[in-house]
Write a protein that holds these residues in place. Structure first.
Motif, PDB file in Angstrom:
ATOM      1  N   ILE A 133       0.860  -1.175   0.000  1.00 35.88           N
ATOM      2  CA  ILE A 133       0.000   0.000   0.000  1.00 35.88           C
ATOM      3  C   ILE A 133       0.898   1.228   0.000  1.00 35.88           C
ATOM      4  N   GLY A 134       0.665   2.120  -0.943  1.00 39.31           N
ATOM      5  CA  GLY A 134       1.421   3.360  -1.004  1.00 39.31           C
ATOM      6  C   GLY A 134       0.491   4.547  -1.052  1.00 39.31           C
ATOM      7  N   GLU A 135       1.059   5.724  -0.908  1.00 40.46           N
ATOM      8  CA  GLU A 135       0.288   6.952  -0.987  1.00 40.46           C
ATOM      9  C   GLU A 135       0.937   7.885  -1.999  1.00 40.46           C
ATOM     10  N   ALA A 136       0.110   8.425  -2.885  1.00 40.43           N
ATOM     11  CA  ALA A 136       0.584   9.392  -3.871  1.00 40.43           C
ATOM     12  C   ALA A 136       0.183  10.790  -3.422  1.00 40.43           C
ATOM     13  N   THR A 137       1.138  11.693  -3.391  1.00 38.83           N
ATOM     14  CA  THR A 137       0.857  13.074  -2.996  1.00 38.83           C
ATOM     15  C   THR A 137       0.897  14.034  -4.183  1.00 38.83           C
ATOM     16  N   GLY A 138       1.241  13.534  -5.343  1.00 43.86           N
ATOM     17  CA  GLY A 138       1.291  14.361  -6.543  1.00 43.86           C
ATOM     18  C   GLY A 138       0.740  13.606  -7.730  1.00 43.86           C
ATOM     19  N   PRO A 139       1.146  13.984  -8.946  1.00 44.25           N
ATOM     20  CA  PRO A 139       0.676  13.272 -10.136  1.00 44.25           C
ATOM     21  C   PRO A 139       1.041  11.789 -10.081  1.00 44.25           C
ATOM     22  N   VAL A 140       0.161  10.953 -10.630  1.00 41.46           N
ATOM     23  CA  VAL A 140       0.391   9.505 -10.663  1.00 41.46           C
ATOM     24  C   VAL A 140       0.485   9.071 -12.125  1.00 41.46           C
ATOM     25  N   PRO A 141       1.693   8.892 -12.655  1.00 47.63           N
ATOM     26  CA  PRO A 141       1.814   8.441 -14.040  1.00 47.63           C
ATOM     27  C   PRO A 141       1.391   6.990 -14.178  1.00 47.63           C
ATOM     28  N   THR A 142       0.709   6.670 -15.255  1.00 45.69           N
ATOM     29  CA  THR A 142       0.332   5.294 -15.556  1.00 45.69           C
ATOM     30  C   THR A 142       0.987   4.910 -16.874  1.00 45.69           C
ATOM     31  N   ARG A 143       0.624   3.748 -17.389  1.00 40.00           N
ATOM     32  CA  ARG A 143       1.202   3.350 -18.676  1.00 40.00           C
ATOM     33  C   ARG A 143       0.367   3.833 -19.856  1.00 40.00           C
ATOM     34  N   ILE A 144      -0.688   4.618 -19.602  1.00 40.30           N
ATOM     35  CA  ILE A 144      -1.596   4.999 -20.689  1.00 40.30           C
ATOM     36  C   ILE A 144      -1.369   6.412 -21.211  1.00 40.30           C
ATOM     37  N   GLY A 145      -0.349   7.128 -20.723  1.00 42.77           N
ATOM     38  CA  GLY A 145      -0.236   8.537 -21.081  1.00 42.77           C
ATOM     39  C   GLY A 145       0.810   8.892 -22.109  1.00 42.77           C
ATOM     40  N   ALA A 146       1.539   7.919 -22.652  1.00 41.02           N
ATOM     41  CA  ALA A 146       2.580   8.240 -23.630  1.00 41.02           C
ATOM     42  C   ALA A 146       1.977   8.906 -24.860  1.00 41.02           C
ATOM     43  N   ALA A 196       7.616  11.307 -11.309  1.00 46.14           N
ATOM     44  CA  ALA A 196       6.153  11.335 -11.372  1.00 46.14           C
ATOM     45  C   ALA A 196       5.583  12.675 -11.835  1.00 46.14           C
ATOM     46  N   PRO A 197       6.116  13.826 -11.404  1.00 45.48           N
ATOM     47  CA  PRO A 197       5.523  15.091 -11.844  1.00 45.48           C
ATOM     48  C   PRO A 197       5.742  15.429 -13.316  1.00 45.48           C
ATOM     49  N   VAL A 198       6.719  14.758 -13.968  1.00 47.82           N
ATOM     50  CA  VAL A 198       7.051  15.156 -15.342  1.00 47.82           C
ATOM     51  C   VAL A 198       6.814  14.057 -16.373  1.00 47.82           C
ATOM     52  N   ALA A 199       6.747  12.799 -15.945  1.00 51.10           N
ATOM     53  CA  ALA A 199       6.580  11.693 -16.899  1.00 51.10           C
ATOM     54  C   ALA A 199       5.160  11.659 -17.441  1.00 51.10           C
ATOM     55  N   THR A 200       5.025  11.444 -18.743  1.00 50.01           N
ATOM     56  CA  THR A 200       3.686  11.279 -19.314  1.00 50.01           C
ATOM     57  C   THR A 200       3.185   9.849 -19.133  1.00 50.01           C
ATOM     58  N   ALA A 201       4.107   8.890 -19.013  1.00 53.24           N
ATOM     59  CA  ALA A 201       3.765   7.494 -18.746  1.00 53.24           C
ATOM     60  C   ALA A 201       4.955   6.858 -18.050  1.00 53.24           C
ATOM     61  N   MET A 202       4.671   5.878 -17.181  1.00 55.05           N
ATOM     62  CA  MET A 202       5.766   5.218 -16.468  1.00 55.05           C
ATOM     63  C   MET A 202       5.290   3.856 -15.970  1.00 55.05           C
ATOM     64  N   MET A 203       6.203   2.888 -15.981  1.00 50.33           N
ATOM     65  CA  MET A 203       5.964   1.552 -15.453  1.00 50.33           C
ATOM     66  C   MET A 203       7.312   0.933 -15.117  1.00 50.33           C
TER      67      MET A 203
END
Length: 304
Positions: A133-146, A196-203
């Protein structure tokens, strides 16, 4: 179509909640009040995810690390975890596993909150699951934003863990950086938080550069070209850097580096290696030394 893909297709019929993201990512993103919890779960099975001869402490470490890697890919801070454990019948082995697990949890500030234990029938393969379990405090990049025009990067070389597995299979007493990469992966939590704040997608690269890049391309509805396969000096020393070695490294799993896309012109805020680019269209292309290379029949690790 793999058995895993078919099963996931059926599971998506049940995953109605928006937090599930249609099961196209490795995590769920669950809003709770003004917080966003990042939920992920991984299982390790003897003879599938690790060798029966691997040290128990390393298996405990790795179980925590692979879950932490999923949190890293979302830039999330670890909050806690739940462990499901199959008792081995060997108290010394179980104690070593817990020692390795505890080392990873302490290193990355992820407390154990609970879980379950079971006793398996004699002769059964050992199996363990951890839910992080984690907590995100800012943008959350997924694999769908490239997006078309993005550049693709990884946070480190690929293929080390695959060679490490080969070396450990041939000699359980083998040591060195490649075996270490296989047995004790390092989740990129610091890098993930910065990206996380700058990536359009990440995995994270759990199943191999090629197959995970193909998954990002499919999820984002774009075409991705891999034009560089970064190899470590340790890998090159053992296997060289031929085209066949680069292809093998690009389809090897267990690296747990971060694969991420940035808009063109944006400099990565962490140490990273450019490995490709994103364009309009669909599918995956592999280029080595400027030439298009036919994709291997199997892009990476898939169950079934």
């Amino acid at each position: 179509m793999s058995a895993e893909f078919r099963f996931l297709t059926l599971l998506r019929l049940l995953a109605h909640d928006p937090a599930a993201q249609g099961l196209v990512d490795d995590v769920a993103i669950l809003p709770v009040g003004d917080r966003r919890l990042i939920l992920t779960s991984d299982t390790m099975v003897e003879g599938v995810h690790y060798l029966p001869t691997d040290p128990a402490a390393d298996i405990g470490w790795k179980l925590a690390a692979v879950n932490l890697s999923d949190l890293a890919a979302k830039g999330a801070r670890p909050v806690g975890c739940l462990l499901n454990y199959a008792l081995s019948g060997d108290d010394v082995w179980d104690e070593a596993f817990i020692a390795g697990l505890g080392e990873a949890l302490d290193r990355h500030a992820m407390p154990l909150l609970g879980g379950d234990t079971v006793k398996m029938p004699a002769g059964s393969a050992r199996s363990y699951s951890l839910t992080a379990i984690g907590e995100a405090t800012g943008p959350v990049p997924t694999r769908i934003g490239a997006r078309a025009g993005d550049r693709l990067y990884v946070t480190g070389p690929v293929g080390d863990a695959g060679i490490g597995l080969d070396l450990a299979s041939a000699d359980p007493s083998a040591t060195g950086p490649l075996v270490e990469a296989y047995r004790r992966p390092r989740p990129r939590l610091v890098e993930g938080a910065l990206l996380a704040p700058v990536a359009t997608a990440m995995m994270d690269l759990s199943d191999g550069l090629l197959i995970d890049a193909a998954r990002m391309a499919q999820a984002s509805g774009v075409a991705i070209t891999i034009d560089h396969v970064p190899l470590s000096l340790a890998l090159e020393k053992v296997r060289g850097a031929s085209i066949s070695v680069q292809i093998a490294a690009a389809r090897a799993g267990d690296d747990y580096e971060l694969l991420f896309a940035l808009p063109r012109g944006v400099t990565p805020p962490v140490r990273a290696v450019p490995v490709g680019h994103v364009a309009a269209g669909s599918g995956l292309t592999l280029m080595i030394d400027g030439a298009v290379i036919p994709l291997p029949d199997r892009l990476g690790w898939e169950h079934g």
